[in-house]
Design a protein around this motif. Structure first.
Motif, PDB file in Angstrom:
ATOM      1  N   UNK A   1       0.823  -1.213   0.000  1.00  0.00           N
ATOM      2  CA  UNK A   1       0.000   0.000   0.000  1.00  0.00           C
ATOM      3  C   UNK A   1       0.854   1.259   0.000  1.00  0.00           C
ATOM      4  N   UNK A   2       2.068   1.179   0.530  1.00  0.00           N
ATOM      5  CA  UNK A   2       2.970   2.329   0.439  1.00  0.00           C
ATOM      6  C   UNK A   2       3.311   2.605  -1.026  1.00  0.00           C
TER       7      UNK A   2
ATOM      8  N   UNK B   1      -2.114   7.871   1.320  1.00  0.00           N
ATOM      9  CA  UNK B   1      -3.215   8.769   1.661  1.00  0.00           C
ATOM     10  C   UNK B   1      -3.565   9.634   0.466  1.00  0.00           C
ATOM     11  N   UNK B   2      -4.850   9.645   0.105  1.00  0.00           N
ATOM     12  CA  UNK B   2      -5.304  10.456  -1.027  1.00  0.00           C
ATOM     13  C   UNK B   2      -6.594  11.181  -0.644  1.00  0.00           C
TER      14      UNK B   2
ATOM     15  N   UNK C   1      -9.494   4.966   1.969  1.00  0.00           N
ATOM     16  CA  UNK C   1      -8.935   3.644   1.679  1.00  0.00           C
ATOM     17  C   UNK C   1      -9.993   2.570   1.953  1.00  0.00           C
ATOM     18  N   UNK C   2     -10.118   1.589   1.083  1.00  0.00           N
ATOM     19  CA  UNK C   2     -11.134   0.543   1.280  1.00  0.00           C
ATOM     20  C   UNK C   2     -10.852  -0.339   2.486  1.00  0.00           C
TER      21      UNK C   2
ATOM     22  N   UNK D   1      -7.366   8.536   8.500  1.00  0.00           N
ATOM     23  CA  UNK D   1      -7.777   7.958   7.216  1.00  0.00           C
ATOM     24  C   UNK D   1      -6.610   7.393   6.417  1.00  0.00           C
ATOM     25  N   UNK D   2      -5.391   7.416   6.994  1.00  0.00           N
ATOM     26  CA  UNK D   2      -4.269   6.867   6.222  1.00  0.00           C
ATOM     27  C   UNK D   2      -4.426   5.353   6.102  1.00  0.00           C
ATOM     28  N   UNK D   3      -3.697   4.770   5.168  1.00  0.00           N
ATOM     29  CA  UNK D   3      -3.961   3.391   4.734  1.00  0.00           C
ATOM     30  C   UNK D   3      -3.125   2.330   5.464  1.00  0.00           C
TER      31      UNK D   3
END
Length: 434
Positions: free
Chosen positions: A81-82, A87-88, A92-93, A297-299
């Motif tokens: 995921x990195x 983060x966008x 993230x699902x 909210x980061x993944x």
């Protein structure tokens, strides 16, 4: 002096308190001689800044890494995921997948919110409970972080939080208007809690399921029944205890379900992720108040948690570390008996430790840390095991610890322990650094 101590001297000049976490201060372990910083880690091995290798028979990241350091399966999921972006503007699902998994583990629950630290997760619970009930006061039992709502307990005339893991917590900076809003009660003292409930309008009863010892006289069920009867939200803080003795919260062992629960430390195997799970009607109160943060909210966090839970479930890590912990407790007692030393053990097996029944107990703890460090172990008077603690590693640890217990016998017989220490005695509880 090693590079770690040199760097720590620099840190104390620019980082108030020296470290971000009190439990990682070198003064808590071996003042003036603790390596302090690491360069890399793997399994239960840690290398310091001088390249020296140690076996971590201490707290394994302060209880975070039950699958061992740098677990390949967890780390590979994170690296994917990195590479794809952490983060966008979109969400993230993985946060949805993780919520579904946690509700599967806790069928009584119907909602999940995330944070990245245990203290803020505890604060989220309190905010939601207050929003859901329209009441302000909270009764607490256990350690629940650093935020104002909790530390306000010490605004009174006594060190009320001293019985909740950490003595000496100062309430400086906590608004005096919060005094009396959080009320402590002692574990297994139902009558004390009942008196609090009878004289206060409570939003929540917030407690650890257990820390140093378990419930007696059906204590947890009595608390559950009282909360239900009075319309109080029961919150189990499983930041530390979750996924160590069961696959989920420790409450499962006792068959008592909360209205909300918090999982932290173990669920990301060293990556920052905390989850608040709760009954749907309670958690929906989060929409009536303001709880929001960009980096929640980061993944990486939820991705690490999903991978960690997958590995845990496959290897049954909670069974492995509980078995190790039970064995450790038996072997510590056997060493104490061998040398005629009195110890008092505490903690669930996977978070166990012991204290010497001696006025020199802190000096003995310091001596153990000092001597075991020389032998290549990070060790004190407790061990939080991980699945990488093999039988060979544990046998070698106890072989070396036997020699140290023999020296402590000499101290009990009159030899001066202070003359055998290479520095000051370790600190206990909160102390301000000069």
């Amino acid at each position: 002096m090693g590079k770690g101590q040199e760097l720590y001297k620099r840190a104390k000049q620019i980082i108030p308190g020296g470290t971000m976490l009190l439990s990682k201060r070198p003064e808590q372990f071996l003042p003036e001689n603790w390596p302090a910083y690491y360069s890399r880690s793997k399994g239960c091995q840690v290398w310091d800044l001088d390249g020296k290798e140690y076996i971590d028979c201490s707290m394994m990241g302060i209880g975070t890494n039950t699958l061992g350091y740098a677990n390949e399966e967890v780390d590979e999921a994170v690296m994917r995921v990195i590479r794809d972006g952490n983060l966008t503007t979109f969400n993230c699902p993985e946060e949805v997948y993780l919520a579904e998994k946690l509700i599967e583990l806790d069928p009584w629950a119907g909602g999940v919110r995330y944070t990245r630290g245990g203290g803020e997760a505890n604060s989220v619970c309190i905010r939601i409970a207050r929003a859901a009930t329209g009441k302000d006061k909270v009764a607490i039992c256990g350690y629940h972080g650093w935020h104002d709502w909790y530390v306000s307990v010490n605004l009174g005339d006594s060190d009320a939080l001293a019985g909740h893991l950490l003595p000496g917590i100062p309430p400086a900076g906590v608004p005096k208007g919060l005094r009396g809003s959080t009320i402590p009660f002692r574990y297994n003292n139902f009558e004390e809690l009942l008196d609090i409930v009878n004289h206060n309008e409570l939003a929540a009863i917030k407690m650890e399921v257990c820390r140093n010892f378990g419930p007696e006289d059906d204590f947890l069920q009595k608390v559950r029944d009282l909360a239900t009867e009075r319309g109080i939200i029961l919150i189990f803080d499983e930041c530390t205890s979750g996924f160590r003795e069961t696959f989920g919260g420790l409450y499962k062992k006792y068959g008592v379900e909360p209205d909300m629960a918090i999982y932290s430390k173990t669920i990301g195997n060293g990556y920052a992720i905390c989850a608040v799970v709760g009954r749907k009607d309670v958690m929906n109160a989060a929409q009536r108040t303001w709880i929001s943060s960009t980096f929640w909210t980061e993944r990486i966090g939820p991705t690490a948690a999903l991978a960690t839970l997958k590995v845990m479930e496959r290897v049954k890590s909670w069974e492995v570390i509980t078995a190790i912990g039970n064995s450790n407790k038996q072997r510590w007692q056997a060493l104490a008996d061998k040398y005629g030393l009195e110890i008092e053990q505490w903690g669930i097996p996977a978070l166990a430790g012991y204290n010497f029944k001696s006025k020199n107990h802190l000096a003995y703890k310091t001596f153990i840390t000092q001597e075991m460090l020389k032998r290549g172990y990070l060790a004190g008077n407790s061990m939080y095991p991980c699945i990488a603690h093999s039988q060979e590693i544990l046998d070698d640890y106890f072989f070396e610890l036997d020699k140290v217990f023999a020296q402590i016998r000499d101290f009990e017989d009159g030899k001066d322990v202070m003359k055998s220490l290479d520095g000051p005695i370790c600190q206990s509880g909160f102390k301000r650094l000069n």
